[in-house]
Design an enzyme around this catalytic site. Structure first.
Site, mmCIF file in Angstrom:
data_model
loop_
_atom_site.group_PDB
_atom_site.id
_atom_site.type_symbol
_atom_site.label_atom_id
_atom_site.label_comp_id
_atom_site.label_asym_id
_atom_site.label_seq_id
_atom_site.Cartn_x
_atom_site.Cartn_y
_atom_site.Cartn_z
ATOM 1 N N SER A 194 68.432 133.619 123.570
ATOM 2 C CA SER A 194 68.642 135.058 123.745
ATOM 3 C C SER A 194 69.882 135.245 124.628
ATOM 4 C CB SER A 194 67.409 135.661 124.422
ATOM 5 O OG SER A 194 67.603 137.024 124.656
ATOM 6 N N GLY A 245 74.849 135.093 122.022
ATOM 7 C CA GLY A 245 75.952 135.719 121.274
ATOM 8 C C GLY A 245 75.729 135.761 119.770
ATOM 9 N N LYS A 246 74.519 135.468 119.317
ATOM 10 C CA LYS A 246 74.227 135.460 117.870
ATOM 11 C C LYS A 246 74.574 136.803 117.223
ATOM 12 C CE LYS A 246 69.793 134.655 118.471
ATOM 13 N NZ LYS A 246 69.728 134.691 119.950
ATOM 14 N N SER A 255 65.198 131.277 116.463
ATOM 15 C CA SER A 255 64.684 130.151 115.644
ATOM 16 C C SER A 255 64.691 128.852 116.458
ATOM 17 C CB SER A 255 65.460 130.015 114.334
ATOM 18 O OG SER A 255 66.852 130.143 114.480
HETATM 19 N N1 LIG Z 1 59.271 135.963 124.721
HETATM 20 C C1 LIG Z 1 60.461 136.180 124.132
HETATM 21 N N2 LIG Z 1 61.274 135.120 123.878
HETATM 22 C C2 LIG Z 1 62.467 135.349 123.272
HETATM 23 N N3 LIG Z 1 62.923 136.575 122.875
HETATM 24 C C3 LIG Z 1 62.126 137.646 123.120
HETATM 25 C C4 LIG Z 1 60.869 137.487 123.761
HETATM 26 N N4 LIG Z 1 60.312 138.732 123.855
HETATM 27 C C5 LIG Z 1 61.156 139.616 123.317
HETATM 28 N N5 LIG Z 1 62.264 138.967 122.856
HETATM 29 C C6 LIG Z 1 63.321 139.642 122.083
HETATM 30 O O1 LIG Z 1 63.135 139.212 120.740
HETATM 31 C C7 LIG Z 1 64.336 138.691 120.203
HETATM 32 C C8 LIG Z 1 64.106 137.326 119.532
HETATM 33 O O2 LIG Z 1 63.425 137.467 118.339
HETATM 34 P P1 LIG Z 1 63.554 136.331 117.233
HETATM 35 O O3 LIG Z 1 62.816 136.842 116.051
HETATM 36 O O4 LIG Z 1 64.966 135.957 117.056
HETATM 37 O O5 LIG Z 1 62.755 135.112 117.920
HETATM 38 S S1 LIG Z 1 62.208 133.781 117.241
HETATM 39 O O6 LIG Z 1 63.245 133.287 116.313
HETATM 40 O O7 LIG Z 1 60.962 134.085 116.540
HETATM 41 O O8 LIG Z 1 61.971 132.843 118.351
HETATM 42 C C9 LIG Z 1 65.294 138.496 121.346
HETATM 43 O O9 LIG Z 1 66.535 138.952 120.850
HETATM 44 P P2 LIG Z 1 67.910 138.183 121.104
HETATM 45 O O10 LIG Z 1 68.197 138.418 122.552
HETATM 46 O O11 LIG Z 1 68.863 138.895 120.202
HETATM 47 O O12 LIG Z 1 67.782 136.726 120.765
HETATM 48 C C10 LIG Z 1 64.731 139.347 122.480
HETATM 49 O O13 LIG Z 1 65.397 140.586 122.513
HETATM 50 N N1 LIG Z 2 82.560 134.432 123.712
HETATM 51 C C1 LIG Z 2 81.509 135.224 123.496
HETATM 52 N N2 LIG Z 2 80.851 135.173 122.305
HETATM 53 C C2 LIG Z 2 79.763 135.975 122.087
HETATM 54 N N3 LIG Z 2 79.270 136.870 122.989
HETATM 55 C C3 LIG Z 2 79.900 136.950 124.197
HETATM 56 C C4 LIG Z 2 81.021 136.139 124.492
HETATM 57 N N4 LIG Z 2 81.431 136.415 125.753
HETATM 58 C C5 LIG Z 2 80.598 137.366 126.204
HETATM 59 N N5 LIG Z 2 79.676 137.713 125.286
HETATM 60 C C6 LIG Z 2 78.626 138.737 125.491
HETATM 61 O O1 LIG Z 2 77.347 138.091 125.486
HETATM 62 C C7 LIG Z 2 76.351 138.990 125.004
HETATM 63 C C8 LIG Z 2 75.617 138.322 123.857
HETATM 64 O O2 LIG Z 2 74.553 139.175 123.442
HETATM 65 P P1 LIG Z 2 73.983 139.138 121.976
HETATM 66 O O3 LIG Z 2 75.088 139.049 120.979
HETATM 67 O O4 LIG Z 2 73.022 140.281 121.866
HETATM 68 O O5 LIG Z 2 73.217 137.742 121.972
HETATM 69 P P2 LIG Z 2 71.951 137.295 121.134
HETATM 70 O O6 LIG Z 2 71.974 138.043 119.830
HETATM 71 O O7 LIG Z 2 72.120 135.814 120.956
HETATM 72 O O8 LIG Z 2 70.762 137.640 121.971
HETATM 73 C C9 LIG Z 2 77.070 140.261 124.554
HETATM 74 O O9 LIG Z 2 76.978 141.219 125.572
HETATM 75 C C10 LIG Z 2 78.527 139.787 124.395
HETATM 76 O O10 LIG Z 2 79.470 140.816 124.591
#
Ligand SMILES: Nc1ncnc2c1ncn2[C@@H]1O[C@H](COP(=O)(O)OS(=O)(=O)O)[C@@H](OP(=O)(O)O)[C@H]1O
Ligand SMILES: Nc1ncnc2c1ncn2[C@@H]1O[C@H](COP(=O)(O)OP(=O)(O)O)[C@@H](O)[C@H]1O
Length: 200
Positions: free
Chosen positions: A35, A38-39, A107
């Site tokens: 999380s 940067g996905k 994932s």
């Molecule tokens: N316990 C916990 N662990 C990780 N992430 C959490 C959790 N609870 C809520 N979130 C939020 O849910 C987003 C991840 O969901 P995913 O479907 O990508 O997770 S997974 O692939 O099933 O592990 C994740 O989004 P990203 O930050 O975009 O990765 C979080 O916003």
């Molecule tokens: N080089 C970089 N590549 C991707 N994101 C970056 C980078 N540098 C800073 N960031 C910041 O990191 C954060 C990544 O958040 P997000 O894309 O929502 O991640 P995820 O989807 O993995 O949870 C954003 O606020 C983005 O602007």
């Protein structure tokens, strides 16, 4: 329930014919990472670029899918396995529709990512490891989730209280603490161009 009375139908229009209209080869760009790694940021920027190039894409994103199709699934190991299984099947449907699908999910389990890989042809699954150190993700904390997780307010939080199994042989490996978003986009677009995904 048994599937014994259910028969797969071949359609008259093939995946290749669907993709040809957009002069592309369909595939899954599978973004995996912690999380805040940067996905979403990179997947969105890649989709913008592909869209500008006239390519037909669709972005499947963790939070959005969990608010709809997978509403009700939490973050236990079993629920994450089911989350990725369903997203894998949905991604496969988009590939069959001829599209370039960008799937951005933590994932965390290698076995589940490998199961998705096996759902489609070898060339149709491109794993993109968004490799960002946990400390960097924690300092970014775009949604304030790490702060909450550290206070014990979010159970099973990836990297804190739930594991993340990093890919060892992803097709594309991006270190976001070393390069800018634009450079990541360029790496991914070049990968697709060099291997003929952006032509039919
Ligand atoms: N316990 C916990 N662990 C990780 N992430 C959490 C959790 N609870 C809520 N979130 C939020 O849910 C987003 C991840 O969901 P995913 O479907 O990508 O997770 S997974 O692939 O099933 O592990 C994740 O989004 P990203 O930050 O975009 O990765 C979080 O916003
Ligand atoms: N080089 C970089 N590549 C991707 N994101 C970056 C980078 N540098 C800073 N960031 C910041 O990191 C954060 C990544 O958040 P997000 O894309 O929502 O991640 P995820 O989807 O993995 O949870 C954003 O606020 C983005 O602007």
């Amino acid at each position: 329930m048994s599937n014994e009375n259910i028969v797969w139908h071949e359609h008259h229009v093939s995946k290749k014919q669907r993709a040809k209209i957009k002069e592309q080869k369909s595939c899954i760009l599978w973004f995996t990472g912690l999380s805040g790694s940067g996905k979403s940021t990179i997947a969105n920027a890649v989709e913008v670029k592909l869209n500008e190039m006239g390519k037909h894409t669709y972005l499947l994103d963790g939070d959005n899918i969990r608010l709809g199709l997978n509403a009700g699934l939490g973050f236990s190991e079993e629920e994450r396995v089911e989350n990725i299984r369903r997203i894998g099947e949905v991604s496969k449907l988009f590939v069959d529709a001829g599209m370039i699908v960008l799937s951005a999910f933590i994932s965390p389990f290698k076995q589940e990512r490998e199961k998705v890989r096996k759902l489609v042809k070898k060339s149709e699954f491109i794993e993109v490891f968004i490799d960002t150190p946990l400390e960097v993700c924690q300092s970014r904390d775009p949604k304030g989730l790490y702060k909450k997780a550290q206070k014990g307010e979010i159970p099973n939080f990836t990297g804190i209280s739930s594991p993340y199994e990093a890919p060892k042989k992803a097709e594309i490996h991006i270190k976001t603490d070393k390069i800018l978003v634009e450079e990541s986009v360029q790496i991914i677009i070049e990968y697709l161009q060099e291997r003929g995904y952006l032509e039919c």
